[in-house]
Design a protein around this motif. Structure first.
Motif, PDB file in Angstrom:
ATOM      1  N   PHE A 486      15.976  -4.757 -92.885  1.00 34.46           N
ATOM      2  CA  PHE A 486      14.916  -3.834 -93.015  1.00 34.46           C
ATOM      3  C   PHE A 486      15.146  -2.636 -94.091  1.00 34.46           C
ATOM      4  N   ASN A 487      16.242  -2.047 -94.074  1.00 37.48           N
ATOM      5  CA  ASN A 487      16.420  -0.946 -94.927  1.00 37.48           C
ATOM      6  C   ASN A 487      16.408  -1.588 -96.476  1.00 37.48           C
ATOM      7  N   VAL A 488      17.210  -2.602 -96.577  1.00 37.15           N
ATOM      8  CA  VAL A 488      17.304  -3.379 -97.732  1.00 37.15           C
ATOM      9  C   VAL A 488      16.148  -3.623 -98.337  1.00 37.15           C
ATOM     10  N   GLY A 489      15.348  -4.202 -97.538  1.00 33.95           N
ATOM     11  CA  GLY A 489      13.892  -4.762 -98.078  1.00 33.95           C
ATOM     12  C   GLY A 489      13.044  -3.650 -98.394  1.00 33.95           C
ATOM     13  N   ALA A 490      13.223  -2.443 -97.677  1.00 30.67           N
ATOM     14  CA  ALA A 490      12.223  -1.334 -98.137  1.00 30.67           C
ATOM     15  C   ALA A 490      12.974  -0.779 -99.659  1.00 30.67           C
ATOM     16  N   VAL A 491      14.250  -0.736 -99.731  1.00 36.75           N
ATOM     17  CA  VAL A 491      14.914  -0.327-101.188  1.00 36.75           C
ATOM     18  C   VAL A 491      14.556  -1.140-102.178  1.00 36.75           C
ATOM     19  N   LEU A 492      14.502  -2.479-102.024  1.00 32.69           N
ATOM     20  CA  LEU A 492      14.091  -3.450-102.897  1.00 32.69           C
ATOM     21  C   LEU A 492      12.686  -3.275-103.398  1.00 32.69           C
ATOM     22  N   ARG A 493      11.798  -2.735-102.249  1.00 29.71           N
ATOM     23  CA  ARG A 493      10.375  -2.578-102.646  1.00 29.71           C
ATOM     24  C   ARG A 493      10.326  -1.406-103.225  1.00 29.71           C
ATOM     25  N   GLY A 494      11.035  -0.388-103.186  1.00 31.50           N
ATOM     26  CA  GLY A 494      10.808   0.865-103.635  1.00 31.50           C
ATOM     27  C   GLY A 494      10.183   1.780-102.613  1.00 31.50           C
ATOM     28  N   VAL A 498      11.095   2.980 -94.007  1.00 33.35           N
ATOM     29  CA  VAL A 498      11.119   1.644 -93.352  1.00 33.35           C
ATOM     30  C   VAL A 498      10.417   1.386 -92.318  1.00 33.35           C
ATOM     31  N   GLU A 499       9.152   0.680 -92.645  1.00 30.92           N
ATOM     32  CA  GLU A 499       8.200   0.365 -91.677  1.00 30.92           C
ATOM     33  C   GLU A 499       8.242  -1.172 -90.891  1.00 30.92           C
ATOM     34  N   VAL A 500       8.099  -1.127 -89.702  1.00 35.37           N
ATOM     35  CA  VAL A 500       8.212  -2.540 -89.041  1.00 35.37           C
ATOM     36  C   VAL A 500       7.441  -2.537 -87.724  1.00 35.37           C
ATOM     37  N   LEU A 505      10.769   3.644 -88.733  1.00 36.10           N
ATOM     38  CA  LEU A 505      12.130   3.487 -88.125  1.00 36.10           C
ATOM     39  C   LEU A 505      12.654   4.758 -88.366  1.00 36.10           C
ATOM     40  N   SER A 506      13.236   5.556 -87.411  1.00 31.83           N
ATOM     41  CA  SER A 506      13.890   6.675 -87.569  1.00 31.83           C
ATOM     42  C   SER A 506      15.087   6.652 -88.472  1.00 31.83           C
ATOM     43  N   GLN A 507      15.441   7.961 -89.471  1.00 31.57           N
ATOM     44  CA  GLN A 507      16.491   7.834 -90.299  1.00 31.57           C
ATOM     45  C   GLN A 507      17.756   8.051 -89.538  1.00 31.57           C
ATOM     46  N   ASP A 508      17.776   8.366 -88.228  1.00 34.15           N
ATOM     47  CA  ASP A 508      19.018   8.178 -87.484  1.00 34.15           C
ATOM     48  C   ASP A 508      19.477   6.861 -87.020  1.00 34.15           C
ATOM     49  N   SER A 509      18.282   5.909 -86.558  1.00 34.86           N
ATOM     50  CA  SER A 509      18.674   4.557 -86.537  1.00 34.86           C
ATOM     51  C   SER A 509      18.962   3.842 -87.755  1.00 34.86           C
TER      52      SER A 509
END
Length: 609
Positions: A486-494, A498-500, A505-509
């Motif tokens: 999910f983090n990879v997808g968020a980075v690629l989308r700019g 990270v939302e699911v 999602l928390s930064q700690d997770s």
């Protein structure tokens, strides 16, 4: 009344001050006696010993019995209020049973036959006293371990040490003469004990030919302890029998078992044990219904076989005492139901206890709505959108995706290869089975060396991911893999977050997931490099398969485990231990944690890509 007040003053001012140190000393002797009692039982039932040695061990049991009676009496006399608050009802029941063991010491055996004589004989029997002393010993040791948490000891370090202690105990038990047919080396015993406690399934020896029924019993007990988690069992035993411990203890245990609150801590532990026993019991009956009358075993052997494989499957260990594993001709053909039952047990063990608890809450919710409808004949119009929590949704979706894609991939690649001579139904069953067991059970129905390179890559991928967090499975866990994806997808989308499923999602997770992925790949790289240097005769694929299987606590192998030298076996032991305890848990226990600071440095940008 004046005498009573004087006694209280005397006890609080003088007796309590001088007896506190003495009580602590006696408590230390009680812990030592508990440990010696367990050692005595192991020595008596694990070795062939003479009558003289049996008599001496029974003197030890008698001394432990006297010490427990003295300690319990002192606790009641000098620490009654503290003991009353600390002990639960079950602890008081055990202590009452301990005092009942004094009956044969003060009263003669009744001459007339009847209930009284039967009770007297029961209280006089060795079985009653030994079982009672063993329960009290486990109670004392468990409560002592939980009290260590109250000393602000690192919980991660305690978890790792508790696993290590059981591995060492298992090593000694598996080397007992009554546990093996012709003995076993300490390296192989240490390896197998680690594999059992870490629910891996790798074995450097043929389990069916090396171990006696007593040895197989030790293995499956180690698997059960490792599958549930040492601290889960210890915490349950201490809280259930000793009552509430300190708030700090309960906070630490809550984090270990992912309980929502302190109020639900004991109930969460009870649910974990209940789900385990219920699922394993149901699985045992299902397996027995399929194999009954087909394997040349009597009823006792069939039930033992069913129980062993049900526990092994649910705990994701992959141990089997059939020659050749589940590829044995006895279960290889005509037992598709057996393979499906094993697969379902592996899946249930691998999705995690928090999800099973969430399923329980959902089931109770629907039952309440059904009961409301039956009582009032009115439908409950309220809508609940978050019955399935975020963790449950992610795990279920990704588990289904991995199972479906894995089954399809293995079926396509091996339909006319490894599964060539099988009927169509068998091909589908074995495809599904071989997509389930890499996560992370390690059973095998087909020699993995007959699989193609592409199928083995699918195996490696499934082994690396593993099961869900807080489950009996290993790997980096589906949760971490999903969050990293999910983090990879968020980075690629700019996106900057990270939302699911309507949740952020928390930064700690996210940080923990990324670190888990990176650390696992680093450990695999180092271990493959080391073992390939130590074992140059093995192919690189075999070495990679062995290392990933050990770190992910899978147990699948390309036949390289028995060929390894002692140094390579010990390295795999380390990998299994790290994989079961958890990379993050182990790092948190070893590396000194940095205190939170109230300042921040100016941000800086690093050129990426």
């Amino acid at each position: 009344m004046k005498f009573y007040h004087k006694w209280l003053l005397y006890r609080n001012k003088w007796l309590y001050t001088y007896t506190r140190w003495a009580m602590n000393v006696v408590a230390g002797f009680v812990y030592l006696a508990s440990f010696l009692l367990i050692l005595g039982l192991v020595y008596e039932y694990g070795f062939d010993i003479s009558d003289y040695e049996v008599a001496r061990i029974h003197r030890l049991y008698h001394a432990v019995w006297v010490l427990f009676l003295v300690y319990t009496t002192l606790q009641i006399v000098f620490r009654f209020r503290t003991t009353l608050k600390a002990y639960s009802k079950f602890a008081w029941v055990l202590n009452l049973l301990l005092y009942l063991s004094l009956v044969p010491a003060f009263f003669f055996r009744p001459d007339e036959e009847g209930v009284v004589q039967t009770v007297w004989d029961f209280l006089q029997g060795d079985a009653y006293r030994l079982v009672l002393l063993l329960l009290l010993s486990l109670l004392n040791l468990s409560s002592g371990l939980v009290r260590l948490l109250g000393r602000r000891t690192n919980p991660s370090l305690i978890l790792a040490i508790s696993f290590l202690v059981f591995i060492i105990i298992g090593t000694g038990l598996l080397m007992l003469p009554r546990c093996t047919v012709q003995g076993i080396s300490w390296v192989d015993s240490f390896f197998l004990s680690t594999s059992a406690v870490c629910v891996t399934g790798l074995s450097p020896v043929d389990v069916s030919a090396t171990f006696t029924p007593a040895g197989l019993t030790v293995i499956i007990f180690l698997v059960q302890i490792g599958g549930l988690g040492v601290m889960t069992l210890t915490s349950f035993f201490a809280l259930f029998f000793m009552g509430n411990t300190s708030v700090y203890n309960q906070l630490v245990i809550r984090d270990m078992v992912s309980s929502d609150s302190l109020n639900s801590l004991l109930s969460t532990l009870v649910y974990i044990l209940f789900f385990t026993l219920a699922i394993e019991g149901t699985g045992m009956l299902a397996i027995w219904s399929d194999i009954h009358g087909t394997m040349g075993m009597d009823l006792h052997e069939e039930m033992a076989f069913s129980a062993f494989h049900s526990i092994s499957a649910f705990c994701n260990s992959g141990f089997s005492y059939l020659p050749g594993g589940l590829g044995n001709p006895l279960v290889m053909s005509g037992h598709n139901a057996f393979l499906i039952y094993i697969s379902l047990l592996v899946i249930l063990g691998g999705i995690g206890f928090p999800i099973l608890v969430n399923f329980k809450d959902i089931l109770l919710h629907h039952l309440r709505r059904l009961w409301h409808f039956l009582r009032t004949w009115e439908r409950d119009g309220r809508q609940f959108y978050h019955l399935y929590n975020l963790n449950t949704r992610i795990v279920l979706i990704f588990t289904c995706l991995l199972l479906v894609l894995g089954t399809a991939g293995i079926a396509v690649l091996e339909w006319n290869n490894a599964f060539n001579e099988m009927p169509v139904l068998d091909k589908l069953t074995h495809s599904f089975f071989n997509a389930v067991v890499p996560r992370t059970a390690g059973f095998s129905t087909v020699d993995l060396t007959t699989f193609g390179a592409q199928t083995l890559l699918i195996y490696l991928f499934l082994m690396w991911i593993g099961g869900s967090a807080q489950s009996t499975a290993g790997g980096i866990k589906v949760n971490a893999f999903a969050v990293a994806l999910f983090n990879v997808g968020a980075v690629l989308r700019g996106s900057d977050r990270v939302e699911v499923f309507g949740r952020q999602l928390s930064q700690d997770s996210i940080r923990r997931a990324n670190v888990t992925v990176l650390l696992s790949l680093a450990v695999i790289l180092v271990s493959v490099f080391t073992i390939s240097a130590l074992e140059p005769q093995l192919s690189l694929m075999a070495v990679v398969f062995e290392c990933v299987s050990a770190l992910s606590t899978v147990g699948s192998t390309l036949g390289a485990t028995p060929l390894l030298g002692d140094a390579s076996k010990l390295l795999l032991v380390v990998l299994m231990f790290v994989g079961r305890v958890g990379l993050m848990t182990l790092m948190l226990g070893v590396i000194r944690q940095k205190k939170h600071t109230k300042y921040r440095y100016p941000s800086g940008q690093i050129i990426i890509n």
